[in-house]
Design a protein around this motif. Sequence first.
Motif, PDB file in Angstrom:
ATOM      1  N   TYR A  78       0.897  -1.411  -0.055  1.00 26.42           N
ATOM      2  CA  TYR A  78       0.161  -0.131   0.048  1.00 26.42           C
ATOM      3  C   TYR A  78       1.057   1.176  -0.549  1.00 26.42           C
ATOM      4  CZ  TYR A  78      -3.779  -3.208   1.305  1.00 26.42           C
ATOM      5  OH  TYR A  78      -4.252  -4.388   1.096  1.00 26.42           O
ATOM      6  N   PRO A  79       1.184   1.740  -1.388  1.00 21.43           N
ATOM      7  CA  PRO A  79       1.825   3.319  -1.657  1.00 21.43           C
ATOM      8  C   PRO A  79       0.727   4.138  -0.228  1.00 21.43           C
ATOM      9  CG  PRO A  79       1.964   2.137  -3.197  1.00 21.43           C
ATOM     10  CD  PRO A  79       1.204   1.438  -2.309  1.00 21.43           C
ATOM     11  N   TYR A  80       1.796   4.775   0.145  1.00 17.58           N
ATOM     12  CA  TYR A  80       0.733   6.079   0.270  1.00 17.58           C
ATOM     13  C   TYR A  80       1.708   7.259   0.577  1.00 17.58           C
ATOM     14  CZ  TYR A  80       3.426   5.689   4.959  1.00 17.58           C
ATOM     15  OH  TYR A  80       4.543   5.623   5.832  1.00 17.58           O
ATOM     16  N   ARG A  89       5.877  10.100   0.849  1.00 18.91           N
ATOM     17  CA  ARG A  89       5.622   9.413   0.591  1.00 18.91           C
ATOM     18  C   ARG A  89       6.275   7.919   0.694  1.00 18.91           C
ATOM     19  NH1 ARG A  89       3.048   9.418  -4.820  1.00 18.91           N
ATOM     20  NH2 ARG A  89       3.081  11.813  -5.512  1.00 18.91           N
ATOM     21  N   GLY A  90       5.280   7.125   1.754  1.00 18.11           N
ATOM     22  CA  GLY A  90       5.882   5.876   2.699  1.00 18.11           C
ATOM     23  C   GLY A  90       5.285   4.437   1.580  1.00 18.11           C
ATOM     24  N   THR A  91       5.085   3.246   2.096  1.00 20.82           N
ATOM     25  CA  THR A  91       4.913   2.239   1.324  1.00 20.82           C
ATOM     26  C   THR A  91       4.595   1.238   2.616  1.00 20.82           C
ATOM     27  OG1 THR A  91       5.625   2.090  -0.745  1.00 20.82           O
ATOM     28  CG2 THR A  91       4.498   0.326   0.037  1.00 20.82           C
ATOM     29  N   LEU A  92       3.737   0.591   3.199  1.00 24.26           N
ATOM     30  CA  LEU A  92       2.574  -0.183   4.059  1.00 24.26           C
ATOM     31  C   LEU A  92       2.882  -1.237   3.328  1.00 24.26           C
ATOM     32  CD1 LEU A  92       2.294  -0.436   6.443  1.00 24.26           C
ATOM     33  CD2 LEU A  92      -0.632  -0.134   6.326  1.00 24.26           C
ATOM     34  N   ILE A  93       4.071  -2.398   3.278  1.00 28.26           N
ATOM     35  CA  ILE A  93       3.381  -3.958   3.166  1.00 28.26           C
ATOM     36  C   ILE A  93       3.166  -4.860   4.391  1.00 28.26           C
ATOM     37  CG2 ILE A  93       4.386  -6.053   2.268  1.00 28.26           C
ATOM     38  CD1 ILE A  93       6.567  -4.077   1.435  1.00 28.26           C
ATOM     39  N   VAL A  94       2.055  -5.561   4.207  1.00 24.09           N
ATOM     40  CA  VAL A  94       0.588  -6.505   4.595  1.00 24.09           C
ATOM     41  C   VAL A  94       0.762  -7.341   4.636  1.00 24.09           C
ATOM     42  CG1 VAL A  94      -1.425  -6.742   5.899  1.00 24.09           C
ATOM     43  CG2 VAL A  94      -0.768  -4.470   4.700  1.00 24.09           C
ATOM     44  N   GLN A  95       1.242  -8.640   5.018  1.00 26.62           N
ATOM     45  CA  GLN A  95       1.330  -9.804   4.950  1.00 26.62           C
ATOM     46  C   GLN A  95       0.995 -10.550   5.558  1.00 26.62           C
ATOM     47  OE1 GLN A  95       5.936 -10.288   6.071  1.00 26.62           O
ATOM     48  NE2 GLN A  95       6.766 -10.141   4.173  1.00 26.62           N
TER      49      GLN A  95
END
Length: 95
Positions: A78-80, A89-95
Motif C-alpha cells: 500500500y503506497p501512501y 511518500r511511504g509504503t505499508l506492506i501487509v503480509q
Amino acid sequence: MAMSRAGVSEAAGTTYQIVIEQMRFNPPVLTVHRGDRVVWVNKDMFPHTATGMSKAFDSREIAPNASWSYVARQTGSYPYMCTLHATMRGTLIVQ
C-alpha cells in the motif's frame, strides 16, 4: 461449563510506529502482518496525512503532536502519501 474457543479472534497484533518528522515518513517502508496496528505520529509543526493511494486508508489531517492508527486487515503493498505535501511518500506492506 467450558467455553468454546470457536469464534475467538487471533491474539492482538503488534503495534508499529511511523514517525512523521522533517517532511518524511520514518521508516519510509514498513512491513507488518494482518492484524497489526500502525500508528503514525506527527512530530512536525504542521499537519500531515497518511493517505493510501489505493484509498485503502486515510488518516485525514494529523495535527502536530497527534497520532492516528490503522489496523492492517488485507495483505498487499500500500503506497501512501501526505495529501498536503505530495513529495512525502511511504509504503505499508501487509503480509
